[in-house]
Design an enzyme around this catalytic site. Structure first.
Site, PDB file in Angstrom:
ATOM      1  N   LYS A 195       0.859  -1.173   0.000  1.00 49.53           N
ATOM      2  CA  LYS A 195       0.000   0.000   0.000  1.00 49.53           C
ATOM      3  C   LYS A 195       0.899   1.227   0.000  1.00 49.53           C
ATOM      4  CE  LYS A 195      -3.877   2.019   2.644  1.00 49.53           C
ATOM      5  NZ  LYS A 195      -4.752   1.850   3.836  1.00 49.53           N
TER       6      LYS A 195
ATOM      7  N   SER B  65      -9.726   2.070   3.006  1.00 52.53           N
ATOM      8  CA  SER B  65      -8.807   2.797   2.163  1.00 52.53           C
ATOM      9  C   SER B  65      -7.815   1.920   1.401  1.00 52.53           C
ATOM     10  CB  SER B  65      -8.020   3.788   3.021  1.00 52.53           C
ATOM     11  OG  SER B  65      -7.213   3.090   3.961  1.00 52.53           O
TER      12      SER B  65
ATOM     13  N   SER C 174     -10.070  -0.438   7.110  1.00 50.12           N
ATOM     14  CA  SER C 174      -9.462  -0.205   5.798  1.00 50.12           C
ATOM     15  C   SER C 174      -8.773  -1.408   5.173  1.00 50.12           C
ATOM     16  CB  SER C 174      -8.456   0.951   5.880  1.00 50.12           C
ATOM     17  OG  SER C 174      -9.129   2.186   5.878  1.00 50.12           O
TER      18      SER C 174
END
Lengths: 483, 480
Positions: free
Chosen positions: A76, A151, A175
């Site tokens: 990420k 997210s 997330s």
């Protein structure tokens, strides 16, 4: 090859069925093929990945390979990667080349894993749909009109579409779990402190936790083994031994006591999602687990509590993005105040600004006691609810989200609706507990997730249950057709 | 009306740790800008603070030395504000629960009375960087070398009643932190700096007046002047019917005045909250006991010991223990000399102190070492030279003559005392013979003239004749 699990790929490499270079090329090609429409990567690390893959192959030839040597993954874009852009999904860090590696990145490198690229995300991890990214939204591989969740939406979509066998994510209020549910993959949010936060750009420090995302519980266990562990650079990381999370995957779950929190099955929950989760719980019952109804009486306070604490911490954490040392700086500032105001106004997106404002307000003189302090007290009550429940049951089972993935643009102008998407996941962060989302069916042809919540450091137990469930179901093996 | 000044002081001391309070970067002073700032000091995205245990130990040391409570659990909080030399946009400090609470320091007032000054608290925090406005045309530079340097902020009760008391308190504190070896006390480099809270009230009133705070002073002289100026300013305001505004002010030494920096209304809302990156600081009784066991001798204890062990008057003991270095110098000299401790004290506090003072040197920079001074004093006490000649020798030592070796100076200059009775007798006889008038006057009862004869003999011997022998011989011969 791209459909294989992490576990299968380690076998392929060990058996010399393929080289790391070939494998890496497969995934790079697939990213190039699919990502122009899915948009799950912010940075593709092609050259360095292939270089690292060749080195991995040499290591293996020399007999020096570790189990995951040469296996690709994606990080990420919230994890700092030395020499590689680390944007956190924000214009603010669009020009930021991290000068150091996050501990998680170092650990994955040390295990020999190959970094394919950095995945798209909501700006500074603030969002539940990946629509707040400066780099544009990510499309859900199961239905490109839908969001992948957020997210960590880029990581989830990339795994679901077979562009990477596994990815890292971070979870502050859901997330990892929510996008895992929306994209039909398995994602674990570990116990707070189990995975080092050093080098992970902070959103809400007391809630943030990095974790693994992959297709199966077994893969998640493999990657968690790499990521977890005490880090002296993170004062909040737990100094506790890390078990081999794969060792107990095949344990029987007979006699396991599963609690169903009644507050998680009330209005707002899509009935089809509810039915699917009930079915999943029945599957576990068949494996010998007992189902008990439990109560988490302060559940209704978790969203208001979360939306005080997380913004309060974020308002302070994001103060360092001031246009002075790194990151975005406005053109021709008139003076210092102008530099601050325009750099931050132009560098941050709306959702980030909204949370900074809320957090600043909540911490202000005269409001601190009414908001922040009160929220911390309720946080304790929420924690007590869980501890109370864990005196009666071993784990809790719930839907991960109230509904499957929604349409792109559907909730973008209604923050409250958007926030309610995390209604089943945020309490877990407030209590610092581990929780996993496991594919548990389809509603409207979109995957949905079952959430299992454990007590502190019970990751191995959660993975064991998830793995046993995946032995009797095939939801996790389904692949989106469109891609 | 009679006015009373009320002063409370906040002193920031820079702790003498090797590395910063939350990072491993070194804390050395005077390095090239931004060469002692690592990723953590720069506030890079994703970095986290790790507390330096040595800084905590130093805070505990201080707490024990002022009889304070050491909190078993204290909390680091974030003080949020924007400034270019504050990389994270917040300073990590202790706010609601400091590590050191509730202690005291005794100071001696001019009339000799001892006054106890309360210490409210002392807390750990990080320093900010520095903005450089001079060196770069049209731009401001930022030097983050100092960012993250560990500070202990020591807050006194408003127990001080004059600038003199404030300075007395600061000097005791200054000596104490250097004794403890937790701060180098270098005021010019900012290692010991002070904010003063000042208010005035009519004598006899218990309620406090509106206070102002004067920020960031780093010289005893300026602090004294600033307090006096500010108290006078406040009194003048009130006497002219106006009110004191609660303000933060700065002292300008070149004009000897304080100027407003910001008012209460303009003050930042710092939005303090516990730093989620750091666990609460816990201190165990074991840790406290371990530190207590290795605590050095403190000024008060040393003073008492000097009085007892060296039979010194209280005044001497106080002067000699003012700094650890001075006390060490004295004790080294005592150890190496055959002279009495009192004689050593006289020399250290007298000739040595005035020479140092004149040359603006401190004791550690003395060109005459404690061992060398000890040899000089030995030569006085074994009658090789007189006390008077010793002053000449000391001057030569100070100037570096013969490598400041007193024996070499005495030998080369022929300053050795004459103790041979026949030599002295010959001089005495000669002086008496040369002064028949004075002799007659003396013998007819003018006793005062004895001194005249002593002087003449000493002069004739170039000061080298043993004064005691000269006295005895003159007594005998003048009578006859």
């Amino acid at each position: 090859m791209h459909n294989k699990t992490l576990t299968e790929l380690t076998q392929c490499l060990a058996n010399k069925d393929c080289s790391s270079e070939e494998l890496t090329q497969v995934f790079i090609d697939r990213i190039k093929l699919l990502d122009p429409s899915l948009n799950s990567f912010i940075t593709i690390n092609e050259e360095q990945a292939l270089l690292a893959a060749r080195e991995a192959d040499q290591l293996r030839a020399a007999g020096k390979a570790k189990p995951l040597t040469g296996v690709p993954l994606a990080h990420k874009d919230i994890f700092c990667t030395k020499g590689i852009k680390t944007s956190c999904g924000s214009k603010m860090l669009d020009n930021f080349i991290a000068p150091y590696n996050a501990t998680v990145v170092n650990k994955c490198n040390a295990a020999g894993m190959i970094l394919l690229g950095k995945t798209n995300m909501d700006e500074f991890a603030m969002g539940s749909s990946n629509e707040t990214s400066y780099y544009g939204y990510v499309r859900n591989p199961w239905d490109q009109a839908c969001v992948p969740g957020g997210s960590s939406g880029g990581s989830a979509a990339a795994v679901a579409a077979g562009m990477t066998p596994a990815a890292t994510g971070t979870d502050t209020g859901g997330s990892i779990r929510q996008p895992a549910a929306f994209c039909g993959i398995t994602g674990l949010k570990p116990t707070y402190g189990r995975v080092s936060r050093y080098g992970m750009v902070a959103f809400a420090s007391s809630l943030d936790q990095g974790g693994p995302m992959a297709r199966t519980a077994e893969d998640v266990a493999l990657l968690l083994n790499v990521m977890a562990g005490f880090d002296e650079q993170d004062s909040t990381s737990l100094d506790a031994p890390v078990p081999d999370h794969t060792a107990t995957l095949n344990d029987s779950i007979a006699g396991l006591r599963i609690g169903i929190p009644q507050e998680y099955f009330r209005e707002g929950l899509n009935p089809e999602v509810e039915a699917a989760i009930i079915k999943a719980s029945q599957a576990l019952e068949k494996l010998g687990a007992e189902i008990h109804e439990v109560s988490l009486p302060h559940t209704h306070l978790s969203a208001p509590t979360y939306y005080i604490i997380a913004p309060a911490e974020c308002s302070s954490n994001l103060a360092r993005f001031d246009g002075v040392r790194y990151g975005y700086r406005c053109d021709a500032p008139k003076d210092l105040d102008d530099l601050y105001m325009r750099s931050r106004d132009e560098g941050f997106g709306d959702e980030v600004k909204r949370r900074i404002l809320i957090g600043t307000y909540a911490l202000s003189a005269g409001y601190y006691d009414a908001y922040y302090l009160k929220a911390q007290k309720i946080r304790r009550l929420i924690n007590d609810d869980f501890q109370q429940a864990f005196t009666k049951v071993d784990v809790l089972l719930s839907p991960t989200t109230p509904e499957p993935a929604f349409k792109i643009g559907e909730k973008v102008n209604d923050p409250i609706k958007m926030y309610l998407n995390d209604i089943y996941t945020i309490a877990v962060n407030l209590a610092g507990l581990p929780a996993i989302s496991v594919p548990a069916g389809f509603v409207n042809d979109l995957p949905i997730g079952m959430q299992l919540i454990g007590n502190h450091l019970q990751e191995a137990k959660l993975l064991n249950i998830a793995h046993q469930y995946q032995q009797v179901t095939d939801w996790h093996q389904r692949q989106p057709e469109e891609v | 009306m009679q006015w009373e000044t009320v002063i409370g002081l906040e002193v920031h001391i820079q702790l003498l740790t090797q590395s910063k309070i939350f990072s491993s970067a070194p804390t050395r002073y005077g390095a090239e800008p931004n060469t002692q700032a690592n990723l953590i000091d720069l506030g890079m995205p994703g970095v986290l603070p790790v507390l330096n245990a040595e800084a905590v130990n130093m805070a505990i040391k201080f707490g024990l030395a002022v009889d304070a409570n050491i909190a078993p659990r204290s909390v680091f909080e974030r003080k949020n504000y924007f400034y270019p030399d504050l990389p994270k946009g917040y300073q990590i400090s202790q706010y609601q629960i400091p590590v050191v609470g509730n202690g005291h320091i005794d100071i001696q007032l001019e009339d000799g009375e001892v006054k106890r000054i309360g210490i409210t608290r002392a807390h750990l925090e990080e320093d900010a960087g520095k903005s450089l406005h001079e060196d770069i045309a049209d731009k401001s530079g930022i030097d983050l070398n100092r960012a993250g340097t560990p500070l202990l902020e020591i807050v006194s009760e408003p127990d001080l009643r004059s600038a003199k008391e404030a300075i007395a308190y600061l000097k005791v504190l200054h000596a104490l932190v250097r004794y403890l070896d937790i701060c180098d006390g270098n005021m010019q480099e900012g290692s010991f700096r002070c904010d003063a809270n000042i208010s005035v009230r009519p004598q006899g009133q218990t309620e406090l007046g509106t206070r102002t705070e004067i920020k960031n002073m780093n010289s005893f002289r300026y602090i004294e002047r600033a307090i006096n100026y500010e108290a006078d300013r406040q009194i003048a305001l009130i006497e002219s019917g106006k009110q004191v505004q609660q303000q933060t002010r700065l002292y300008d030494p070149s004009n000897n005045e304080t100027r407003p920096m910001r008012t209460k209304e303009e003050a930042n809302d710092y939005r303090y909250f516990p730093d989620p990156d750091l666990l609460p600081l816990t201190v165990t009784q074991d840790q406290i006991d371990t530190i207590r066991a290795v605590l050095p001798e403190l000024p008060k204890q040393k003073r008492q010991r000097f009085q007892e062990q060296y039979q010194l008057p209280e005044y001497d003991a106080r002067v000699l223990t003012a700094t650890r270095e001075l006390a060490e110098y004295f004790e080294t000299a005592v150890k190496h000399t055959q002279g009495t401790p009192k004689l050593v004290a006289n020399w250290v506090m007298g000739d040595l102190a005035s020479a140092l003072n004149k040359a603006a040197l401190d004791i550690t920079q003395s060109p005459v070492s404690a061992e060398q001074l000890a040899s000089l004093i030995t030569r006085i006490s074994d009658n090789t030279i007189s006390g008077k000649i010793a002053k000449t020798v000391f001057e030569a030592m100070w100037a570096g003559e013969d490598n400041a070796d007193p024996d070499a100076i005495i030998a080369n200059r022929g300053l050795q005392q004459v103790t041979d009775s026949s030599t002295i007798e010959a001089i005495v006889d000669e002086v008496i013979a040369n002064n028949p008038t004075q002799l007659e006057q003396y013998r007819s009862g003018k006793d005062k003239l004895f001194g005249y004869f002593v002087g003449q003999v000493m002069k004739a011997s170039q000061g080298k004749a043993n004064p005691q022998q000269v006295n005895e011989l003159l007594q005998a011969k003048l009578k006859a």
